[in-house]
Design an enzyme around this catalytic site. Sequence first.
Site, PDB file in Angstrom:
ATOM      1  N   HIS A 380      -7.346   7.700   7.805  1.00  0.00           N
ATOM      2  CA  HIS A 380      -8.329   8.350   6.938  1.00  0.00           C
ATOM      3  C   HIS A 380      -7.743   9.558   6.213  1.00  0.00           C
ATOM      4  CE1 HIS A 380     -12.177   8.630   5.282  1.00  0.00           C
ATOM      5  NE2 HIS A 380     -12.932   8.655   6.359  1.00  0.00           N
ATOM      6  N   ASP A 384      -9.499   6.740   1.710  1.00  0.00           N
ATOM      7  CA  ASP A 384     -10.923   7.057   1.795  1.00  0.00           C
ATOM      8  C   ASP A 384     -11.706   5.838   2.265  1.00  0.00           C
ATOM      9  OD1 ASP A 384     -10.484   9.628   0.886  1.00  0.00           O
ATOM     10  OD2 ASP A 384     -10.729   9.060  -1.227  1.00  0.00           O
TER      11      ASP A 384
END
Length: 409
Positions: A380, A384
């Site tokens: 992450h 995204d």
Amino acid sequence: MSTEVKVPTLGESITEATLGQWLKKPGEAVAADEPIASLETDKVAVEVPAPAAGVMGALLVNEGDTVNVGAVIAMIEAGSGTTVAAPVAAPTPAAAPAPVASTVEATHAASADLTLSPAVRRLVLELGIDPTKVKGSGKDGRLTKEDVLAAAKGGAPAAPATAPAASPAPAAAATGERREERVKMTRLRQTIAKRLKDAQNTAALLTTFNDVDMSAVMEARNRYKDSFEKKHGVKLGFMSFFAKAACLALKDFPAVNAQIQGDEIIYHDYVDLSVAVSAPNGLVVPVVRNVEQMGFADIEKAIGDLGKRAKDGALTMEDMAGGTFTISNGGIFGGLMSTPIINPPQSAVLGLHRIEDRPVVRDGQIVIRPMMYLALSYDHRIIDGREAVTALKTIKEAIEDPTRLLIDL
């Protein structure tokens, strides 16, 4: 005249290995370039070839010992091997750790004076086959993997699966007796453990899921598999469809195919696909390079070749290097769903799972379709959630409508 046997160069940044097995005993004849020992490195098993023909001399290290690149591990003497007395191997220190090989396999190999390749040795242990009771069909009567598999199917007498390392097993175990066995982790298993934990500690791991209707791909495969194999000499599997679908998604969402290096993001305009395959010592991820430029047949051939060499313990360091994205197929073992861990420094991994018939709704009707859960684990820090979810959706749509793979949609 004696010739030194040295640990060969093992690859970039690899400085040491573990002596896994001696393939030749002192006094045995040795041909030039014949494998005489197997080494276990962080990534693969490597065979040590004889630098010259002659007779196997003194073994200077024991199985299970750590050896450095360039170290002398044995000697080869001049002669034919028929009249030369066998030199005595280096004694095993009392406090040395037990070799990885089980006492069962060691007993069988010693009693039959067998020379087993690393792949055959592992298969013998896995299947519990006594190699002394199997006739070898290989060169000089050596056992092959096919010999061992045939013996297993034919009900050859099985050896006990394990034996306690600290003391010999009693002739008959008492009912309900509890046992333990302590076996040192192989170098490969230690590396796997470290890398997986490092991935958890470093990356901001997250997994997104979807499911895919496999009807279209299965129909296409069934329709063309015979003509495909006849033309290309390889079977048409599902992995090539997923590889092409992944390339489609990675092209649209380059962050999923990128890597973090320091405070920079490295984007790739190519796809070097790491394919997770099961090897005798654990999971390995050899790389198929430039998959975005390959056709279905080339992908199937490359994956098939890497899978075979992984099982045979014949992968090289070059086969393992690099990789920008990974596909792991837990479905071959029956897994329904999982959260795969990324393969650093990569930023994402696609997990495939078993295909099973499930009720789904199509046009307002409940129908049965062959469904598969897909899982995309990603870092992450660089990817995204929108990118990850949409990339996985792109893969799903391409599998459910393979025409998209042809028109790049």
